[in-house]
Design a protein around this motif. Structure first.
Motif, mmCIF file in Angstrom:
data_model
loop_
_atom_site.group_PDB
_atom_site.id
_atom_site.type_symbol
_atom_site.label_atom_id
_atom_site.label_comp_id
_atom_site.label_asym_id
_atom_site.label_seq_id
_atom_site.Cartn_x
_atom_site.Cartn_y
_atom_site.Cartn_z
ATOM 1 N N GLY A 178 19.310 71.652 14.619
ATOM 2 C CA GLY A 178 18.329 70.617 14.822
ATOM 3 C C GLY A 178 16.757 71.292 14.533
ATOM 4 N N GLN A 179 15.970 70.250 14.823
ATOM 5 C CA GLN A 179 14.388 70.651 14.606
ATOM 6 C C GLN A 179 13.840 70.988 16.042
ATOM 7 N N GLY A 180 14.400 70.492 17.198
ATOM 8 C CA GLY A 180 13.845 70.971 18.208
ATOM 9 C C GLY A 180 12.563 70.166 18.614
ATOM 10 N N LEU A 181 12.310 69.201 18.120
ATOM 11 C CA LEU A 181 10.928 68.299 18.227
ATOM 12 C C LEU A 181 11.046 67.709 19.730
ATOM 13 N N PRO A 182 9.892 67.706 20.143
ATOM 14 C CA PRO A 182 9.852 67.063 21.363
ATOM 15 C C PRO A 182 10.072 65.432 21.445
ATOM 16 N N LYS A 183 10.527 64.983 22.506
ATOM 17 C CA LYS A 183 10.999 63.371 22.388
ATOM 18 C C LYS A 183 9.851 62.653 22.195
ATOM 19 N N THR A 184 8.666 63.129 22.396
ATOM 20 C CA THR A 184 7.559 62.276 22.306
ATOM 21 C C THR A 184 7.109 62.110 20.840
ATOM 22 N N ILE A 185 7.473 63.050 19.892
ATOM 23 C CA ILE A 185 7.552 62.658 18.620
ATOM 24 C C ILE A 185 8.756 61.972 18.045
ATOM 25 N N GLY A 186 9.882 62.411 18.557
ATOM 26 C CA GLY A 186 11.203 61.949 18.309
ATOM 27 C C GLY A 186 11.284 60.414 18.442
ATOM 28 N N ALA A 187 10.804 60.020 19.730
ATOM 29 C CA ALA A 187 10.884 58.540 20.047
ATOM 30 C C ALA A 187 9.849 57.579 18.908
ATOM 31 N N ALA A 188 8.899 58.285 18.462
ATOM 32 C CA ALA A 188 7.964 57.589 17.706
ATOM 33 C C ALA A 188 8.855 57.144 16.431
ATOM 34 N N CYS A 189 9.667 58.427 15.738
ATOM 35 C CA CYS A 189 10.506 58.215 14.707
ATOM 36 C C CYS A 189 11.351 57.189 15.083
ATOM 37 N N GLY A 190 12.038 57.231 16.097
ATOM 38 C CA GLY A 190 13.068 56.267 16.494
ATOM 39 C C GLY A 190 12.470 54.810 16.394
ATOM 40 N N GLU A 191 11.520 54.575 16.964
ATOM 41 C CA GLU A 191 10.852 53.230 16.652
ATOM 42 C C GLU A 191 10.822 52.968 15.219
ATOM 43 N N MET A 192 10.537 53.680 14.327
ATOM 44 C CA MET A 192 10.254 53.459 12.958
ATOM 45 C C MET A 192 11.532 52.934 12.273
ATOM 46 N N ILE A 193 12.521 53.931 12.876
ATOM 47 C CA ILE A 193 13.940 53.631 12.078
ATOM 48 C C ILE A 193 14.595 52.362 12.892
ATOM 49 N N ASN A 194 14.266 51.924 13.834
ATOM 50 C CA ASN A 194 14.615 50.750 14.543
ATOM 51 C C ASN A 194 13.922 49.398 14.070
ATOM 52 N N SER A 195 12.707 49.788 13.783
ATOM 53 C CA SER A 195 12.008 48.626 13.070
ATOM 54 C C SER A 195 12.596 48.204 11.559
ATOM 55 N N ALA A 196 12.777 49.413 11.067
ATOM 56 C CA ALA A 196 13.249 49.397 9.604
ATOM 57 C C ALA A 196 14.752 48.405 9.752
ATOM 58 N N ASN A 197 15.659 48.654 10.765
ATOM 59 C CA ASN A 197 17.057 48.364 10.742
ATOM 60 C C ASN A 197 17.763 48.905 11.907
#
Lengths: 599, 599
Positions: B100-119
């Protein structure tokens, strides 16, 4: 049985709130006492429960479909409509002279609720036909009336309203459909209409389109719009059908809900011109259309109540049967086990919210229908006029508030079912999807709110709106004379909601001309507050009647439930009023503060 | 483009609210400064906008389908998932040692929002896989971790959560799936699981089912449930795939929304027994499952924000383009004509409501993610513990409030479109249908509210809940030191909402044991009030940061919009708090007053 008509609650409203016995004293309604009403409702309930309701889910699974210009409705609809027509239900509220039954709207609206609970998609066809009949009664020529109304009343033919065009939705000033006068006094109609409910179908021999169009050379805007009668099949002088008219359905929409109801795109005049006859006078079309629309708006409000009722019944039934988890108060813990979810406080809260909103709006609509009947038939002109003003004030509330509440109710209806609610076969989701059209068609909630702000409040400086608060205050005085805990609690919330409402009326009246952005920024919240107040007020009246019945030993189960529901409404729904007041009165600027570019 | 990722707002929150620079000082996050976050978000935005978002409507039109035990996903999903996996997005928040990339959830959650907005339908597969990885990291054996996690992280395999059975939904005590110990240390699993998201599909080589089951002879109720790893294909010691396991998909559900996401009925052991290995210790399954579930609950809250954002973007775009009616203030009346509907105050009110709710919940989720990161990696144990308690308090709010608000937002998203909104091809209706699952799965809103009332408030007598109000009060003090009209207005509403919240906390704490019906009758309204307060509080903090940036001349357009949105939230959303307080504190009895027979 998937639906059980709430005849008892409808009768309670008719007696306790709408005062059918008083209407019964008006000569036009001399035949319609409470016993007759009860008999009509029971007959209607039978048809709805046994014939129309079972077709609701069928229609969702097998929507109407289009093929080669024809629309085929859901299997069973045609036969059900035949039964509906033969039972005389289309003519319920229409005059005897055209074959109708001449019932007061107070009874008719109760039947309308049942038919819509049974099947909104089905009920739309009669609803639109009612509108066409009303418009013809008001503005049609003798010939138009005599030829068309009897056939509409007996269900041989159905009616439609053709307003919308791709560029003209809420903004009817943009209507472009063209009418060319012909030497024989008819007109040729050319144009495209969209979103035409039952614009094409196979349930009747003929379809009577009422079409907004612009006579060549007419003024721009809404003042140049006329109303035309354009039948699908031309009608001979003897009433028999003639040639196919040049009005064709080129497609129907693929919608989120009310899938059985065909929503047509109609093309007028692609093959030489559709033949239409003018209704009333040229350039007064919008005025006549508003007659149809006001009837239809009230009817759509009733649809909201109807869908909410059906959704509530389904959720309550599920909650009685579904066993899951131990109650927090251990009430069924004798065996230590799980209980039906109806035992869980949050499920009770959801069901009570659904029930309170539904009964509140039903009570409001019953009172509105009674005002309509008084307005149209009371011998005393002053009383009739006052009733008419009251009815017109209530129409945007019945339409706007009842339909918005139906979204909340049908959402909760899915939620009570948990994961099963999201599975289409369960049926709860259909109500959620169906309901969403109700806040849109026949004028969106914002359009209702504009009417409330402009015509119903701003125009007289808020005088009539304030007089409604005066009526509420009189109910508060009656509550204050009681010493039950329920009456005290309802009094507290009703009074607070009335004061919040009065602040808002003052704000709207002060701003509707000088600062229209501020007034209209609060238009929908004002509508929600006013609807909430009026529904809560009617339940407060119901509470007192129910307390008296209970004290007299009448129907304890029903009366206790009514008291509990009225109190719940006050404590959980009326209590929203203060927040709405604050948002409207103190938050107007922030609605329009952000620059247009930032959206 | 159908979706544009709100990178700027996500970065604003990370900097101003979640304090990524502070997280960056924690050794585990030394690589992740604001610049890196920006780069990650931009890369993720590209994938979401270009590849995943265009498949959203495709998935609604062409749902996953089942045939002969296999599930075929929407055309394009398989390829998109390959790109997603190859980009390393599945491993974003997971440890380096497993790829994995070991990113903080703070960044991960932001990406998660985008992926879910997309689909949302697409994003569910990675979301469930994340949960499986978390559970294995916590409770898996070394062998399970080494064999399964790298394949889950690189997207070769995906994960599922198998909790629900027909009789066991919210009530997991009713789980009946049976596990029989075998001589070789494995177990044979027998039973039926329903509502299994991506329980069967064609996007990965293998599917790793985590299954709740009862070892033969285990205690009744939740204390006898164990967690098993049951792969679709058996896995050899070298990691290659072996025989097909006896876990079969017998059907998938026909749902109102998220149609592309297959919701499977899985049959375990119909052909001799599905082979599973125990995760952790026997009878501790629920505890491990809660690890997955808590991650998933936060994730579902983010889905609410994501769907709301997409719905807002669509509605705002329509409102900019659709020309209809003249503005009430005559602002475009130079030509006297109609204007884009964005000019109408009620359309602005709807869009501002959508925007304020979305930004408020986004701000709340960003702060929650930051607390999670602090809790898991901060060197100071006391700080970490405090952060963990804060995170756990916020999870039911992020899940419950953000998803309930998504229903309001997607409803308004349809409403802004008028009649077009009800036509499926427009696309607004899909968001309305999709959103409705979010208040149900991974624990309904009521289940979140039970958690908030019981574990998060009742257990410590409301102490922690009151301490959150203390943090809000500190923000109020900062607002009070400012003299802008916006700060004054936000202060007024924030303070009133905090006081309402404190009344409710006192009420819940006082009643959660002595009068549980009263406390739980107010559970969901309490959740809504608490979520509303925390979101409004974060927007109040945002307002101050934005005012300072504006004063410094930084990015005036964005900062002005943030100020306007924060103020709107306070005046129109926080103002709901008082009504909720009244309903909870003064209306508890009426929730359960009506007799069960009367429903």
């Amino acid at each position: 049985m998937t639906y059980r008509a709430p005849v008892k609650d409808l009768m309670f409203n008719m007696q306790a709130l709408a005062d059918l016995p008083a209407l019964n004293k008006i000569p036009a309604f001399a035949d319609f006492d409470l016993d007759t009403a009860q008999a009509v409702l029971e007959e209607c309930a039978k048809l709805c429960e046994d014939v129309i309701a079972p077709l609701n889910w069928v229609g969702d699974k097998n929507p109407s479909f289009w093929k080669d210009g024809q629309v085929f409705t859901t299997p069973g609809f045609k036969e059900a409509f035949k039964q509906f027509a033969e039972g005389g239900w289309q003519g319920l509220q229409h005059p005897d002279e055209f074959g109708g039954q001449g019932l007061p709207k107070t009874i008719g609206a109760a039947c309308g609720e049942m038919i819509n609970s049974a099947n909104v998609s089905f009920a739309l066809c009669p609803l639109l036909t009612d509108g066409a009949i009303e418009a013809l009664l008001t503005a049609g020529s003798e010939e138009q009336k005599n030829i068309f109304i009897p056939k509409l009343v007996d269900g041989s033919w159905t009616g439609t309203m053709n307003l919308t065009e791709p560029q003209a939705g809420s903004d009817l000033a943009q209507v472009r459909t063209r009418a060319e006068p012909q030497a024989d006094g008819t007109y040729k109609i050319f144009g495209t209409k969209i979103f035409i409910t039952y614009g094409e179908h196979d349930m009747a021999e003929n379809i009577v389109h009422l079409v907004l169009a612009r006579v060549v050379g007419a003024p721009e805007g809404v003042k140049g719009i006329s109303l035309f009668l354009v039948p699908k099949f031309m009608v001979n002088a003897d009433g028999t059908l003639g040639a196919r008219n040049d009005a064709h359905c080129v497609s129907i929409e693929h919608k989120m809900g009310i899938k059985a109801s065909p929503t047509a795109v109609l093309q007028f005049g692609d093959h030489g011109g559709a033949v239409g006859t003018l209704i009333g006078e040229e350039n007064r079309g919008l005025e006549y259309m508003f007659i149809m629309m006001n009837a239809a708006r009230f009817g759509v409000g009733v649809q909201g109540i109807a869908v909410a009722e059906r959704s509530y019944q389904k959720a309550a039934s599920f909650a009685r049967d579904r066993v899951q988890s131990r109650p927090v108060d251990g009430s069924t813990a004798a065996g230590g086990g799980a209980a039906p979810i109806l035992h869980h406080p949050d499920v009770r809260r959801m069901l009570m919210t659904m029930r309170a909103l539904t009964e509140g709006c039903r009570a409001m609509s019953s009172v509105a229908a009674s005002a309509y009947d008084t307005a149209h038939h009371h011998a005393d002109a002053a009383i009739a006029k006052q009733a008419q003003t009251f009815y017109e004030f209530l129409v945007p509330l019945v339409k706007g508030y009842s339909t918005e509440m139906s979204l909340e109710v049908t959402d909760l209806g899915v939620q009570v079912h948990g994961g099963m609610g999201f599975i289409e076969e369960t049926g709860a989701a259909q109500h959620y999807r169906d309901a969403k059209i109700l806040t849109i068609y026949e004028g969106t909630t914002a359009i209702q709110a504009n009417d409330l702000v402009g015509r119903k409040t701003g125009r007289d400086g808020g005088a009539f709106a304030r007089s409604v608060a005066g009526l509420v205050e009189a109910t508060e005085a009656q509550l204050a004379a009681r010493d039950s805990a329920a009456a005290r609690s309802v009094l507290k919330r009703l009074s607070a909601a009335r004061l919040a409402y009065l602040d808002v009326v003052d704000f709207i009246a002060a701003n509707s001309r000088s600062n229209p952005n501020a007034a209209y920024a609060g238009s929908v919240p004002y509508l929600m507050l006013a609807g909430n107040l009026v529904a809560g007020w009617q339940l407060a009246r119901s509470l007192m009647v129910a307390e008296d019945h209970l004290a007299a030993g009448n129907d304890a189960a029903f009366m206790s439930a009514k008291i509990a529901t009225a109190r719940f409404y006050a404590e959980h729904i009326l209590s929203r009023a203060g927040g709405l007041r604050d948002a409207i009165v103190e938050g107007a600027d922030s609605v329009t503060a952000m620059s247009l570019e930032a959206f």
